[in-house]
Design a protein around this motif. Structure first.
Motif, mmCIF file in Angstrom:
data_model
loop_
_atom_site.group_PDB
_atom_site.id
_atom_site.type_symbol
_atom_site.label_atom_id
_atom_site.label_comp_id
_atom_site.label_asym_id
_atom_site.label_seq_id
_atom_site.Cartn_x
_atom_site.Cartn_y
_atom_site.Cartn_z
ATOM 1 N N LYS A 146 1.028 4.283 -2.898
ATOM 2 C CA LYS A 146 0.865 5.723 -2.648
ATOM 3 C C LYS A 146 2.070 6.498 -3.164
ATOM 4 O O LYS A 146 1.948 7.609 -3.685
ATOM 5 C CB LYS A 146 0.660 5.972 -1.150
ATOM 6 C CG LYS A 146 -0.666 5.444 -0.614
ATOM 7 C CD LYS A 146 -0.819 5.760 0.853
ATOM 8 C CE LYS A 146 -2.126 5.211 1.402
ATOM 9 N NZ LYS A 146 -3.315 5.719 0.703
ATOM 10 N N GLU A 194 -7.060 -3.931 -2.871
ATOM 11 C CA GLU A 194 -8.433 -3.794 -2.383
ATOM 12 C C GLU A 194 -8.569 -2.661 -1.372
ATOM 13 O O GLU A 194 -9.548 -1.921 -1.388
ATOM 14 C CB GLU A 194 -8.863 -5.116 -1.733
ATOM 15 C CG GLU A 194 -10.284 -5.120 -1.204
ATOM 16 C CD GLU A 194 -10.632 -6.411 -0.481
ATOM 17 O OE1 GLU A 194 -11.509 -6.382 0.374
ATOM 18 O OE2 GLU A 194 -9.990 -7.444 -0.769
ATOM 19 N N VAL A 195 -7.591 -2.516 -0.468
ATOM 20 C CA VAL A 195 -7.732 -1.530 0.618
ATOM 21 C C VAL A 195 -7.243 -0.135 0.238
ATOM 22 O O VAL A 195 -7.612 0.839 0.879
ATOM 23 C CB VAL A 195 -7.001 -1.996 1.896
ATOM 24 C CG1 VAL A 195 -7.529 -3.345 2.342
ATOM 25 C CG2 VAL A 195 -5.494 -2.057 1.699
ATOM 26 N N THR A 196 -6.399 -0.023 -0.794
ATOM 27 C CA THR A 196 -5.885 1.296 -1.146
ATOM 28 C C THR A 196 -6.958 2.145 -1.831
ATOM 29 O O THR A 196 -7.891 1.615 -2.444
ATOM 30 C CB THR A 196 -4.656 1.168 -2.061
ATOM 31 O OG1 THR A 196 -4.074 2.464 -2.232
ATOM 32 C CG2 THR A 196 -5.048 0.617 -3.414
ATOM 33 N N GLU A 197 -6.809 3.472 -1.712
ATOM 34 C CA GLU A 197 -7.783 4.362 -2.333
ATOM 35 C C GLU A 197 -7.529 4.502 -3.833
ATOM 36 O O GLU A 197 -8.410 4.927 -4.584
ATOM 37 C CB GLU A 197 -7.701 5.743 -1.673
ATOM 38 C CG GLU A 197 -8.118 5.720 -0.202
ATOM 39 C CD GLU A 197 -7.910 7.066 0.461
ATOM 40 O OE1 GLU A 197 -7.352 7.962 -0.198
ATOM 41 O OE2 GLU A 197 -8.283 7.205 1.634
ATOM 42 N N GLU A 198 -6.319 4.171 -4.267
ATOM 43 C CA GLU A 198 -5.981 4.306 -5.682
ATOM 44 C C GLU A 198 -6.624 3.182 -6.498
ATOM 45 O O GLU A 198 -6.984 2.135 -5.965
ATOM 46 C CB GLU A 198 -4.453 4.265 -5.858
ATOM 47 C CG GLU A 198 -3.754 5.572 -5.542
ATOM 48 C CD GLU A 198 -3.741 5.917 -4.067
ATOM 49 O OE1 GLU A 198 -3.994 5.007 -3.239
ATOM 50 O OE2 GLU A 198 -3.478 7.081 -3.728
ATOM 51 N N ASP A 199 -6.728 3.426 -7.792
ATOM 52 C CA ASP A 199 -7.266 2.420 -8.703
ATOM 53 C C ASP A 199 -6.133 1.471 -9.063
ATOM 54 O O ASP A 199 -5.270 1.805 -9.881
ATOM 55 C CB ASP A 199 -7.814 3.127 -9.952
ATOM 56 C CG ASP A 199 -8.760 2.248 -10.734
ATOM 57 O OD1 ASP A 199 -9.013 1.113 -10.297
ATOM 58 O OD2 ASP A 199 -9.260 2.698 -11.780
ATOM 59 N N VAL A 245 0.848 -1.202 0.000
ATOM 60 C CA VAL A 245 0.000 0.000 0.000
ATOM 61 C C VAL A 245 0.881 1.249 0.000
ATOM 62 O O VAL A 245 0.613 2.221 -0.723
ATOM 63 C CB VAL A 245 -0.937 -0.007 1.225
ATOM 64 C CG1 VAL A 245 -1.610 1.355 1.396
ATOM 65 C CG2 VAL A 245 -2.001 -1.092 1.081
ATOM 66 N N LYS A 275 -2.633 7.807 -11.060
ATOM 67 C CA LYS A 275 -4.078 7.613 -11.105
ATOM 68 C C LYS A 275 -4.424 6.129 -11.176
ATOM 69 O O LYS A 275 -5.409 5.686 -10.612
ATOM 70 C CB LYS A 275 -4.660 8.331 -12.335
ATOM 71 C CG LYS A 275 -4.471 9.838 -12.318
ATOM 72 C CD LYS A 275 -4.948 10.455 -13.632
ATOM 73 C CE LYS A 275 -4.637 11.942 -13.676
ATOM 74 N NZ LYS A 275 -4.936 12.521 -15.007
#
Length: 558
Positions: free
Chosen positions: A385, A410-415, A381, A390
């Motif tokens: 970051k 799955e847990v990261t905010e990124e695509d 993760v 994107k």
């Protein structure tokens, strides 16, 4: 002793004891790994995963069991590494989800939560394999449900869980032929049994026997604790306990007469002084790592059991301030928000030469790790970051890292997506097929197809005697591994390499890439090149100094 209701504080004790018991026996779990290659790391991975979960629990001890469960789930999720570590995190993710709104649970709810954990873990695995930790968890949860129909005592339920987990573990060789061939039980299942034994000991008010421990295991744990410490203290003022304190206690028999040593009591007492606590002991020596605000108090307490040796105390606030100062000096201009890249590539490397190779063909972040130390979900993760993109593509390059990578995506905010590369050559082949003009799904299809067009061979040495796939392997033999299966062995690494290449190369082979490891010499490489040129004259050869540890050669055949 009968327990009809389980609250958060008692459950926290169970988790901490389960983690301690697993930690004490992590090396034993490592030794159960089937392959005799030097990557037997299931115990280490499960231990580091469980340690991460236990740390969150230790920081969130309270009466409400649901909130303790949430803390456990969060710690396990981010600390999970290796397949067994990820599955362990999913077992307790499902368990915690089932109890998250409850202040306490009864026997049937406890059993049902174990079963909920099994359902979550099975869903997380694309192709569940029976005879593994999944089977042990499933069988023991099923037994818990049956026991709960007859008794409302949680101790009775946990006794049934441990008994069935051990029985199921013994059956794993009947379900996985490779386990029977080598004569071991499943390593991940054994790790889960250690966790459950810790749970039961707390419920029965018993003390578990101290298991075997090794210094290297402590080093791994210390590294993991320091890694997490850096993550949680981004500002110097956030450091609550300022001194990293490490020492050993040489137990004094005379002092022990008046104050017998108990690792559990010792650990509990020290936990009052700080965090990131690690304790490993045997009959004569106790090794301690703790972040404390007043290390003198820690040392004074430890001295009541014996004499202190190998002391090391470091001021972490000063270290952190210097680190920030160095970073600021390096900045030549005021920091500007970086514009996000359209695409970021995160990959995993097991050698500095391979890392440079990945960067040269387009990787934006390379995580150090591989055979003997799988990166955690949190490591991946963090790398996602850092690439500041994107869309992120992750190349695990190891079958034991794929699940942690998928969990990170799955847990990261990124695509983010994962290309399931199981080897370094697969990762490189997939990366070369990356198309910046395509969308994520298009790249996933193209890169996944590309990794299937390369054959991987590896040369490493045996860490123990074994018999597998009709090969009698002795310790220190050089083994040739083709697509994950040991196919040749020899006392000489070059002979083993040429035997392996005879199985990898054929009339359709066009390019052979040789990644030279730390243990290989230029003379070894020359001998292999001479062999290939003499026997496979049409094959083009590329040579790179991969500097990978443990694996003298990695071969890629296209």
């Amino acid at each position: 002793m009968s327990i009809k209701s389980l609250d958060g504080k008692r459950f926290a004790e169970m988790v901490l004891q389960g983690a301690n018991h697993l930690s004490s026996n992590a090396k034993y779990v490592d030794a159960l790994n089937v392959f005799p290659v030097p990557d037997g790391d299931t115990g280490t991975n499960m231990n580091l995963s469980m340690t991460s979960g236990a740390k969150e629990v230790r920081n969130n001890v309270q009466d409400h069991i649901g909130k303790v469960g949430i803390a456990l789930s969060k710690g396990l999720l981010m600390g999970a590494r290796g397949n067994s570590g990820v599955i362990l995190s999913q077992l307790f993710r499902g368990f915690s989800k089932a109890i998250e709104t409850k202040a306490s649970i009864n026997a049937f709810e406890f059993a049902a939560s174990l079963d909920a954990g099994v359902i979550t873990a099975y869903k997380a695995v694309m192709k569940p394999v029976e005879g593994t930790i999944l089977t042990v968890a499933k069988d023991s949860a099923k037994q818990a449900i049956e026991a709960a129909k007859k008794s409302d005592d949680i101790v009775t339920i946990m006794e049934a869980v441990v008994a069935e987990a051990k029985a199921s573990l013994k059956r794993t060789p009947d379900l996985l032929p490779v386990l029977k061939e080598v004569g071991v039980v499943d390593s991940g299942g054994q790790g889960l049994v250690f966790v459950y034994e810790g749970f039961l000991a707390v419920l029965k008010g018993e003390k578990l026997p101290e298991g075997p421990t090794l210094a290297s295991s402590m080093d791994d744990l210390v590294n993991a604790e320091h890694h997490k410490s850096v993550q949680s203290h981004m500002n110097t003022e956030d450091i609550e306990f300022g001194y990293c304190t490490e020492f050993m206690v040489k137990l004094d028999e005379e002092k022990l007469h008046s104050k017998p040593f108990s690792e559990q009591t010792f650990r509990q007492d020290l936990s009052q002084h700080g965090d990131s606590l690690l304790v490993i002991s045997d009959d004569q020596l106790v090794k301690v790592h703790i972040h404390a605000e007043y290390p003198g108090n820690v040392l004074t307490y430890a001295q009541t059991y014996g004499s202190l040796v190998n002391l090391k105390i470091e001021n972490m606030r000063e270290q952190h301030t210097n680190l920030l100062s160095d970073s600021n000096e390096k900045a030549s201009a005021p920091a500007k928000p970086k514009e996000k890249l359209e695409y970021g590539i995160v990959t995993v490397s097991m050698g500095s030469g391979i890392a440079e190779l990945f960067k040269s063909i387009g990787a934006h972040a390379v995580i150090e790790g591989g055979q003997t130390m799988n990166p955690s979900t949190e490591d991946i993760v963090k790398a996602i970051k850092e690439v500041n993109a994107k869309k992120v593509i992750i190349l695990p390059n190891n079958k034991n890292i794929i699940m942690a990578a998928e969990q990170a995506a799955e847990v990261t905010e990124e695509d983010a997506i994962v290309i399931p590369s199981k080897t370094v050559p697969q990762g490189m082949s997939a990366l070369l097929a990356f198309n910046p003009g395509a969308d994520l799904e298009g790249n996933k299809a193209g890169m996944t197809e590309a990794l299937q067009n390369v054959k991987t061979g590896q040369i490493t040495y045996a860490v123990r005697d074994t018999s597998i796939d009709s090969l009698e392997i002795e310790k220190d033999d050089f083994m040739g591994i083709a697509e994950g299966k040991i196919v040749v062995k020899d006392k000489d690494k070059v002979v083993s390499a040429t035997k392996l290449l005879d199985q990898l190369l054929d009339e359709d082979s066009e390019i052979l890439t040789i990644l030279k490891g730390e243990d290989a010499t230029d003379t070894d490489v020359d001998a292999i090149v001479e062999f290939v040129e003499a026997n496979y004259g049409d094959v083009e050869i590329e040579i790179h100094d991969g500097k990978q540890p443990l694996y003298a050669f990695i071969f890629s055949v296209e």
